[in-house]
Every structure is written in C-alpha cells, then in structure tokens.
Design a protein around this motif. Sequence first.
Motif, mmCIF file in Angstrom:
data_model
loop_
_atom_site.group_PDB
_atom_site.id
_atom_site.type_symbol
_atom_site.label_atom_id
_atom_site.label_comp_id
_atom_site.label_asym_id
_atom_site.label_seq_id
_atom_site.Cartn_x
_atom_site.Cartn_y
_atom_site.Cartn_z
ATOM 1 N N SER A 153 0.841 -1.199 0.000
ATOM 2 C CA SER A 153 0.000 0.000 0.000
ATOM 3 C C SER A 153 0.869 1.240 0.000
ATOM 4 O O SER A 153 2.051 1.184 0.347
ATOM 5 N N TRP A 154 0.285 2.351 -0.407
ATOM 6 C CA TRP A 154 0.966 3.647 -0.342
ATOM 7 C C TRP A 154 -0.062 4.695 0.075
ATOM 8 O O TRP A 154 -1.238 4.623 -0.261
ATOM 9 N N GLY A 155 0.371 5.658 0.851
ATOM 10 C CA GLY A 155 -0.543 6.661 1.387
ATOM 11 C C GLY A 155 -1.254 6.195 2.635
ATOM 12 O O GLY A 155 -1.953 6.978 3.289
ATOM 13 N N ALA A 156 -1.093 4.946 3.018
ATOM 14 C CA ALA A 156 -1.704 4.389 4.231
ATOM 15 C C ALA A 156 -0.942 3.127 4.606
ATOM 16 O O ALA A 156 -0.305 2.490 3.759
ATOM 17 N N THR A 157 -0.998 2.779 5.877
ATOM 18 C CA THR A 157 -0.442 1.525 6.366
ATOM 19 C C THR A 157 -1.590 0.548 6.572
ATOM 20 O O THR A 157 -2.556 0.870 7.275
ATOM 21 N N THR A 158 -1.510 -0.624 5.960
ATOM 22 C CA THR A 158 -2.621 -1.565 6.005
ATOM 23 C C THR A 158 -2.290 -2.787 6.853
ATOM 24 O O THR A 158 -1.158 -3.265 6.851
ATOM 25 N N GLY A 198 -12.440 18.564 2.448
ATOM 26 C CA GLY A 198 -11.228 18.081 1.804
ATOM 27 C C GLY A 198 -11.235 16.566 1.670
ATOM 28 O O GLY A 198 -12.170 15.879 2.103
ATOM 29 N N SER A 199 -10.188 16.040 1.092
ATOM 30 C CA SER A 199 -10.103 14.599 0.898
ATOM 31 C C SER A 199 -8.644 14.171 0.839
ATOM 32 O O SER A 199 -7.757 14.982 0.591
ATOM 33 N N VAL A 200 -8.398 12.898 1.074
ATOM 34 C CA VAL A 200 -7.088 12.277 0.878
ATOM 35 C C VAL A 200 -7.313 10.960 0.149
ATOM 36 O O VAL A 200 -8.421 10.413 0.157
ATOM 37 N N SER A 201 -6.248 10.469 -0.460
ATOM 38 C CA SER A 201 -6.353 9.224 -1.200
ATOM 39 C C SER A 201 -5.186 8.314 -0.844
ATOM 40 O O SER A 201 -4.113 8.771 -0.443
ATOM 41 N N PHE A 202 -5.409 7.035 -0.989
ATOM 42 C CA PHE A 202 -4.324 6.069 -0.884
ATOM 43 C C PHE A 202 -4.605 4.923 -1.848
ATOM 44 O O PHE A 202 -5.696 4.814 -2.417
ATOM 45 N N GLY A 203 -3.605 4.101 -2.073
ATOM 46 C CA GLY A 203 -3.758 2.996 -3.000
ATOM 47 C C GLY A 203 -3.111 1.740 -2.483
ATOM 48 O O GLY A 203 -2.386 1.746 -1.491
ATOM 49 N N PHE A 204 -3.372 0.644 -3.158
ATOM 50 C CA PHE A 204 -2.817 -0.626 -2.730
ATOM 51 C C PHE A 204 -2.790 -1.621 -3.891
ATOM 52 O O PHE A 204 -3.467 -1.448 -4.906
ATOM 53 N N ILE A 205 -1.964 -2.640 -3.725
ATOM 54 C CA ILE A 205 -1.949 -3.794 -4.611
ATOM 55 C C ILE A 205 -2.544 -4.967 -3.843
ATOM 56 O O ILE A 205 -2.123 -5.250 -2.710
ATOM 57 N N GLY A 206 -3.535 -5.621 -4.429
ATOM 58 C CA GLY A 206 -4.209 -6.720 -3.751
ATOM 59 C C GLY A 206 -4.264 -7.963 -4.609
ATOM 60 O O GLY A 206 -3.891 -7.964 -5.791
#
Length: 539
Positions: A482-487, A509-517
């Motif tokens: 993941s990036w932008g967050a710890t999962t 406002g908003s924030v985003s994060f992503g991941f590979i699953g």
Amino acid sequence: MRKRFALVGAAIAALVLSLLTVVPAQAAAGFTVGNGRLLDANGNDFVMRGVNHAHTWYADRTTQALKDIKATGANTVRVVLSSGDRWTLNNAADVTNVISQCKANKLICVLEVHDTTGYQEQSGAVSLARAVEYWKSIQSAMAGQEKYVILNIGNEPWGNTGYTGWTQATKDAITSLRAAGFQHTIMVDAPNWGQDWAFTMRDNAASVFAADPQKNTVFSIHMYGVFDTAAEINDYLNRFVTAKLPIVVGEFGNDHSDGNPDEDTIFATTQSLKLGYLAWSWSGNGGGVEYLDMVTGFNAAQLTSWGQRAINGANGIKATSRQATVYDSGTGPDTTPPSAPGTPSASGVTSTSATLSWTASTDNVGVSGYDVVRVSGTTETAAGSSATTSTTVTGLSANTTYTFAVYARDAAGNRSTRSGTVNVTTQSGGGGPASCAVTYKVAGQWQGGFQGDVKIANTGTAAVNGWTLRWTWANGQTVSQSWGATTTQSGATLSATNVSYTGAIPVNGSVSFGFIGSWNGTNSVPTAFTLNGAACTTA
C-alpha cells in the motif's frame, strides 16, 4: 580414462580461474576484485548497501537526493545517466558534478548508461558498443576517480530477443574500455532485462571475467519477478560465490508487474553471503511502477512501505551498511560514535500520531541521521528515522501512553548511546468526521491481482487529524502493498491507517491512498466503510 582426463581438465580449469580471481592484476589505484570479492582502494572488503537514483530524468533533484540517500546510512548510489540517444545527454561537466556530490556525501558512485535498456527488443535502445563510445566521450570526468566510481557499462543491455549475443558484446565492451585507458572496476548487467532467466550471464561469467585484462569486473543481477522464490535467489547467488566471481544485486524491489520478488530472501541472502545490493529506486518512477518509489515525491520524510522495508527492515540498509574506508579519517575506520541526542519533547499529539523534537548530536565526521525507537521495558521497537532533529510518529492507538527515545548515527555506521525517554499519551479516539464519503475503485486488474484506489472525503463540520478506515472483503481478497496508508488485515477485515502526509483531512477536503491486492474468482467492491468507527457513505 576419458572420465579421468575430464576430471583433470576440470581441476586445471578451476585452478586457472582461481589464479585469475585471487590477485588483482595491478596495484590498487581504486577498486579491485580479489578472490571473488570487491575490494576498495585500501584493500578492504566493500559490500554495497545503497539505492538507485534516476539522475538523467531528475537532475534538479540530485543534490538533495544524494544527501537524503546518505542519511539513510547507504554507502553507495547507482546513478542513471544517458548517452543522449534516448534521453538528454549527461555530458562530462554534468558527470563531474555528480561524482563531486557523491564524494561530498561519502558515497561510492556507480554510474550506468540507461540507453542500452532492452537492446534489440526495446525501440531506440542502443548497443553496448555505443555505450562504450559514450564512456570515452566523458573520460575526462572519470579519470582519477577510480577510488570512488564504478563504471556500469549499460543498464539491462539486452531484452529477450537475441540475448545470446550478450557474452561476446560484453567481452568486446570491456576490452575496448581497457584499451581506452579506463582503470575502474567495471560492472556488467545481465541480459533478459537484467534478470538472466536464461542464465546467459551466469553460465558465461567466468569467460567474461577472464576477458578483462585487469580481472576487475563485477556482475550485476536485477531481481524482480523472475526471482520470486528463495530457492531461485539462493541458487543464483551461491553459484557466483562458489565460482569466486563477484556478484551484486544491482536492482530489486518488493513488487513488480512481472511477478512478486522475494525481497526478504534477497535481503537475508545478500547479508549472509556479504554481497552488495542497490534498491530501485529513490523516487520518480512512472509507467505503472510507482510502487517502486522508496520515498514519495523525493521527500525523505515520506518513506513508502518499500522504502521503510529497504532502509529500516531486517538486513536493510540502516542495519548493515558500512561506509567505504576511502572516506575514513586517518589510517583506520572511524569507530567514534556520535554523542547522545537530547531527550525528545512531544508536540502535536493526536489520537494516532505525535511529533518528536530533540537537540542535535555531535560527531567527529558528522551526524548522518537519527533513529527513533519505542521503548517498552527492556525492549525497543523501531518507530522511524529522520535526517533532521524532529519527526512525526504515526500509527499510534488512541488513549495510550508510549515511551520514545532517539539514537544518532554517523556516516560510518556508528550509533550513539540512547537519549533520555519521553512519555506520550495520545488523545481519545473518535477523530472522525460527522460524516464521510468513500470512493473505492479498481484501477487495474489482472489474473490474481489488482490495484485499488481509495478516496476519503470529509463531508462533516470538523477536521480529521489521524484516521483509520475499515472495510470487510466479501471474496477473500488480501492486500500485499500500500501507499498513502499503512494496512493490516485480520481475516476478511482490512484496516488502513494514515501515514504522516495523509493524516489531516480538512472540512470539505479529501485524501487518497492505494494498494496492490490479490483476488481469486470474484473481486467485488466493498459496500460498507467506517472511518474512526463512524460509518461513511459510498460515492
């Protein structure tokens, strides 16, 4: 008799190879190879621990990037250059400046020409012979730098087409460089996009090494999806060690589009065999492999999960790197640790994070960075690192007391005694908004894997300072990166907690994060989300 003669022949061949590899061909003007090991100009064993930096595309970032890379504890940086065939030419003046900055930061500089990448398969890629002509054109910048610079002829100099030509082309390139007067240790990359899945480099390395009149060549393997098991990694590296041929892992990551490399084994095996490695790469990746960035946006304070693993993880850079002795003061290595940092103070405490600050340490050759630890009794757990005298620790639990302390380290790898400790009690939880909206989408999907993008919008009336978003998978999906967050994941429930740069969500406002699953059979989108325990709508 035929079998006996074959055994005798093999023994003679082994003896010849040992004679080729045990003694450098000449006095050490710089790096040499001896008995299958890379030796610095002082004759000391040198094990690369470092990072790749894409200088040719981000020349304006190089000055700060090299300082930040050194602050990780790295002893080497591999620098991307261009011969001008595919990207903007890095001329002699530019290369001189790069080398100067490497030396100022006490980094060994591995310089490579990237235009050869995927030759005969990648459109526009050039041959090793063309790369040699580039090296000759900048020879003035390289002369006299043999103690500090290793010449990596060309990056991944063959794709998967015509790769059997690698052996002779590599021999020709080496002999041409030597004939031109280059005295440097030469590094050669493997074919097959650097991964040598057909074993062309592995099976011809001895003859390539023998072709170098100075017997001063190092081999570089790039470990991505081809090297996804411990058996493959150990077999490949051990074959070189057994043959007394110098090998480094010149590039690798914790994931890739062609498969999932076993990075833990790469770290563990290179450490046990005392082989070098250079992680790809500091920042600036594109084309779908942004997950290989070690820091986000060239910001050293924003380590990605890959950067955290490579720098602070088991057998990582920080724990295993030792500065080249050519940068040590006096006749021996620096063994003087920095003074202890001041006892940290805490500010900006929320339910999930706190900012720690401390007074600087001093050191005879300069402090390169600080390590923050969480203390529990006699146990210490790494909590982060910083090149400056402050950092924000994240991922804390609400209404909990933590004890933190700081160590300083210098460029030679010496560590100070521990600072005093500070107790930090986090705020109560419930920092979520009165309402929130979550947008979840599958950005890309392939057999068995997918990329997910998540956006959290604050539709309430109070700012969010620190958050944990949770949802439950319906089809057994799991997250590997993941990036932008710890999962973290418990059964089917996924918890994503902000990192330092995504913790604040202002009103509207908003924030985003992503991941590979990963998925198997069905990959349905979750329909229920909670942010800090409060239910969110879906958008």
